[in-house]
Design a protein around this motif. Structure first.
Motif, short mmCIF file in Angstrom:
data_model
loop_
_atom_site.label_atom_id
_atom_site.label_comp_id
_atom_site.label_asym_id
_atom_site.label_seq_id
_atom_site.Cartn_x
_atom_site.Cartn_y
_atom_site.Cartn_z
N HIS A 1 -1.26 -5.15 3.97
CA HIS A 1 0.04 -5.71 4.37
C HIS A 1 1.21 -4.85 3.89
N GLU A 2 0.88 -3.66 3.36
CA GLU A 2 1.86 -2.61 3.07
C GLU A 2 2.91 -2.99 2.02
N HIS A 3 2.42 -3.37 0.85
CA HIS A 3 3.29 -3.73 -0.28
C HIS A 3 3.01 -2.81 -1.47
N PRO A 4 3.68 -1.65 -1.51
CA PRO A 4 3.37 -0.67 -2.56
C PRO A 4 3.61 -1.17 -3.99
N GLN A 5 4.63 -2.00 -4.22
CA GLN A 5 4.87 -2.48 -5.59
C GLN A 5 3.72 -3.38 -6.04
N ALA A 6 3.22 -4.20 -5.16
CA ALA A 6 2.08 -5.06 -5.50
C ALA A 6 0.83 -4.22 -5.71
N VAL A 7 0.63 -3.21 -4.87
CA VAL A 7 -0.52 -2.31 -5.03
C VAL A 7 -0.44 -1.63 -6.39
N GLN A 8 0.73 -1.13 -6.74
CA GLN A 8 0.92 -0.45 -8.03
C GLN A 8 0.60 -1.40 -9.19
N ALA A 9 1.12 -2.62 -9.12
CA ALA A 9 0.89 -3.60 -10.18
C ALA A 9 -0.60 -3.90 -10.34
N LEU A 10 -1.30 -4.05 -9.23
CA LEU A 10 -2.73 -4.34 -9.28
C LEU A 10 -3.52 -3.16 -9.83
N LEU A 11 -3.20 -1.96 -9.37
CA LEU A 11 -3.90 -0.77 -9.85
C LEU A 11 -3.67 -0.55 -11.35
N GLU A 12 -2.44 -0.76 -11.80
CA GLU A 12 -2.13 -0.60 -13.22
C GLU A 12 -2.89 -1.61 -14.09
N ARG A 13 -3.31 -2.70 -13.50
CA ARG A 13 -4.03 -3.73 -14.24
C ARG A 13 -5.54 -3.66 -13.99
N GLY A 14 -5.97 -2.54 -13.41
CA GLY A 14 -7.41 -2.30 -13.29
C GLY A 14 -8.08 -2.71 -12.00
#
Length: 181
Positions: free
Chosen positions: A57-70
């Protein structure tokens, strides 16, 4: 025999909010819940992780937050799709780069054998194709379950821009090609 516990109405409502936050890109809510112990690789009834939904759904801030949390970028949903495949399909350069920078495997494939490069090729996403090849080291010669490589996938959908781009790529020196494109 292991049984799956039944969820009460409150738990189902909360789960619905969590997956909606991923689809809508509510990075702040996701961060708060994840920091309080919500499993980062939680999956819905389709096998979609929060990362898959945020990527698609193209939400880079959410993607970043999820990736940073593993969050695990390699988890496929029930249709055999990865977050990177979703980003390639949608043509989202920022999310594609985020996923690669956080270790997403560029040639990950589901049951149909299609790679993110094949999805990008099918929809004339030459900017994504360049990132996958240059930054991710995608294998242009891989074939899907039907025996199609990225060029055949582009041909099948009349993705002429992708087809021309891939043919030029195969004909030239990789380093020179990326400096010219």
């Amino acid at each position: 025999m292991m049984t799956t516990p039944e969820l009460d109405d409150a738990a189902l409502e909360f789960a619905s909010k969590v997956f909606a936050a991923a689809r809508e890109g509510d990075a702040d809510a996701l961060k708060q819940w994840l920091d309080q112990g919500l499993p980062v690789n939680l999956r819905n009834h389709n096998g979609d992780t929060l990362l898959m939904l945020a990527s698609y759904h193209e939400h880079p801030q959410a993607v970043q937050a999820l990736l940073e949390r593993g969050a695990d970028a390699q988890i496929l949903n029930e249709r055999g799709q990865s977050p990177l495949s979703g980003a390639a399909f949608k043509g989202n350069v920022e999310i594609t780069q985020l996923l690669l920078n956080h270790g997403a495997q560029v040639d990950v494939r589901g049951e149909d054998g299609r790679t993110p490069l094949m999805f990008a090729a099918m929809f004339n996403r030459t900017d994504i194709m360049e990132i996958l090849l240059r930054d991710g080291g995608a294998n242009i010669l891989l074939k899907d379950a039907a025996g199609n490589d990225a060029i055949a996938c582009a041909k099948a959908l009349n993705a002429n821009e992708s087809l021309a781009w891939l043919e030029l790529y195969l004909a030239g020196d990789d380093k020179d090609f990326f400096e010219l494109s």
